[in-house]
Motif scaffolding. Structure first.
Motif, short mmCIF file in Angstrom:
data_model
loop_
_atom_site.label_atom_id
_atom_site.label_comp_id
_atom_site.label_asym_id
_atom_site.label_seq_id
_atom_site.Cartn_x
_atom_site.Cartn_y
_atom_site.Cartn_z
N ALA A 135 0.85 -1.19 0.00
CA ALA A 135 0.00 0.00 0.00
C ALA A 135 0.89 1.23 0.00
N ASP A 136 0.33 2.37 -0.41
CA ASP A 136 1.11 3.59 -0.40
C ASP A 136 0.45 4.73 0.36
N GLY A 137 -0.72 4.50 0.92
CA GLY A 137 -1.39 5.56 1.68
C GLY A 137 -2.57 6.12 0.94
N PRO A 138 -2.38 7.19 0.12
CA PRO A 138 -3.54 7.82 -0.51
C PRO A 138 -4.18 6.97 -1.59
N PHE A 139 -3.37 6.39 -2.48
CA PHE A 139 -3.94 5.58 -3.56
C PHE A 139 -4.32 4.19 -3.06
N GLU A 140 -3.58 3.70 -2.09
CA GLU A 140 -3.75 2.32 -1.65
C GLU A 140 -3.61 2.26 -0.13
N PRO A 141 -4.69 2.40 0.63
CA PRO A 141 -4.60 2.36 2.09
C PRO A 141 -4.26 0.96 2.61
N MET A 142 -3.62 0.89 3.76
CA MET A 142 -3.30 -0.39 4.40
C MET A 142 -4.54 -0.88 5.14
N LYS A 196 -6.62 -7.18 12.64
CA LYS A 196 -7.23 -6.04 11.95
C LYS A 196 -6.37 -4.78 11.95
N TYR A 197 -5.17 -4.85 12.57
CA TYR A 197 -4.32 -3.66 12.65
C TYR A 197 -3.12 -3.78 11.71
N PRO A 198 -2.98 -2.85 10.77
CA PRO A 198 -1.83 -2.91 9.85
C PRO A 198 -0.54 -2.44 10.52
N HIS A 199 0.56 -3.17 10.27
CA HIS A 199 1.89 -2.79 10.73
C HIS A 199 2.81 -2.74 9.52
N HIS A 247 5.24 -2.33 2.22
CA HIS A 247 4.73 -3.65 2.58
C HIS A 247 4.24 -3.61 4.03
N TYR A 248 3.14 -4.30 4.30
CA TYR A 248 2.60 -4.33 5.66
C TYR A 248 2.06 -5.70 5.98
N GLU A 249 1.77 -5.93 7.24
CA GLU A 249 1.15 -7.17 7.71
C GLU A 249 0.01 -6.80 8.65
N CYS A 250 -0.87 -7.74 8.88
CA CYS A 250 -2.04 -7.50 9.73
C CYS A 250 -1.84 -8.17 11.09
N CYS A 251 -2.03 -7.41 12.15
CA CYS A 251 -1.66 -7.88 13.49
C CYS A 251 -2.82 -7.77 14.48
N GLU A 252 -2.65 -8.47 15.60
CA GLU A 252 -3.67 -8.46 16.64
C GLU A 252 -3.66 -7.16 17.43
N LEU A 253 -2.48 -6.57 17.63
CA LEU A 253 -2.35 -5.38 18.45
C LEU A 253 -2.10 -4.15 17.58
N ASP A 254 -2.60 -3.03 18.03
CA ASP A 254 -2.46 -1.77 17.31
C ASP A 254 -1.15 -1.10 17.71
N ASP A 255 -0.27 -0.83 16.74
CA ASP A 255 0.98 -0.14 17.04
C ASP A 255 0.89 1.34 16.69
#
Length: 334
Positions: free
Chosen positions: A201-208, A216-219, A234-242
């Motif tokens: 993802a890149d943020g505006p065009f492609e949100p994580m 449900k929390y992207p890291h 690149h990101y992964e989906c995690c249990e805890l919000d960072d």
């Protein structure tokens, strides 16, 4: 008669030897150099170079010997490294069991020609699947312990490598989530990627974004992908919000400004079109018809700006929307 007894005894001895030991192979016993770099990629200790002077030898831990495959598995994407494993003869216990970390193997072979991933190249980008040709004797996927950036369809992505083997080693079965951090997964990524989804993802065009009630929390992982000259995180989906939101506050503000300007441009263009088209006198001049022709793509461009800004703020992918806007922009400049 003595000859017959000798042959029978010899056969029994050979049979006893075959029953009392077996060949076991275990990638965790590799003792090569290996390396890891967030941008360049990584190799486990089961990858080596034929030229030992480069410092990447075929090596195993004590008690194990190097097992190379009949058809060498070469990873051209990372320096032409060759995959191997480590094996030894393992004696059966009284119950006939062997170490949990190993598997009984006879004529163990792997190839990189039977992969059936998206483009059949043994390279997987989440959430693609590690699959092999079910009609081949090499139908069992095995993780090779390698990954890194490569180009797929003119897009630089982070890949994970696997091979297809003739024996199913349960402990070596590849799982895309094994590559994620603790408490995180990769198969929950829902960032849009044309006809599929990915973890870039890149943020505006492609949100994580993540499609999971648990993860449900992207890291951010720090890895990068690239497409059409644009870098994607690149990101992964995690249990805890960072604290990593699908969109940073600054991006939300920027997209809000984009939405507002797009709305203003849309209204002004619409007023111009209505003014020209509702006046017979104005409409009768060919130059004004030319303005109508120019205003139509401008109206479409402002529409994409409105929808793209709104979708970005809502956390929805806008890659196709922005590609449409880019096509219209190209029309203006040609």
């Amino acid at each position: 008669m003595n000859s017959c007894h000798f042959l029978v005894s010899l056969l029994l001895l050979l049979l006893q030897e075959s029953l009392s030991s077996r060949l076991v192979c275990d990638d965790s016993q590799c003792n090569g150099t290996g390396f890891y770099d967030q941008q360049e990629g990584y190799l486990s200790q089961c990858w080596a170079l034929y030229e030992e002077a480069w410092g990447f030898p075929f090596a195993c831990k004590e008690g194990y010997t190097v097992h190379q495959f009949e058809n060498p598995i070469v990873l051209e994407e990372i320096g032409g490294f060759v995959y191997f494993t480590c094996c030894k003869e393992e004696e059966d216990s009284e119950e006939g069991d062997i170490e949990e970390s190993a598997i009984s193997m006879s004529n163990f072979q792997c190839v990189d020609t039977e992969c059936t991933s998206t483009i059949n190249d043994c390279l997987v980008d989440a959430p693609d699947e590690f699959t092999c040709n079910a009609n081949s004797k090499y139908q069992y996927p095995r993780k090779s312990g390698a990954g890194g950036p490569t180009f797929m369809d003119d897009m630089l992505v982070w890949f994970e490598h696997y091979v297809c083997c003739n024996i199913d080693d349960v402990k070596a079965r590849p799982d895309i989530n094994d590559l994620a951090s603790e408490g995180c997964v990769l198969d929950a990524c829902s960032s849009f990627a044309y006809s599929d989804v990915d973890c870039f993802a890149d943020g505006p065009f492609e949100p994580m974004t993540c499609d999971s009630d648990r993860y449900k929390y992207p890291h951010k992982t720090g890895r990068l992908g690239m497409e059409d000259g644009f870098y994607w995180s690149h990101y992964e989906c995690c249990e805890l919000d960072d604290g990593t939101p699908p969109l940073k506050k600054t991006i939300v503000i920027r997209e809000g400004v984009r939405l507002a300007l797009g709305s203003i441009g849309f209204l002004l263009t619409l007023i111009l079109l209505i003014g020209i088209c509702t006046s017979r006198y104005v409409y009768s001049h060919s130059y004004n018809l030319y303005l109508v022709g120019l205003a139509i793509p401008d109206l479409i461009l402002n529409t994409t700006a409105i929808l793209g800004g709104a979708m970005s703020i809502a956390g929805v992918s806008t890659r196709l929307m922005n590609q449409s806007g880019y096509a219209i922009f190209t029309f203006y400049t040609v």
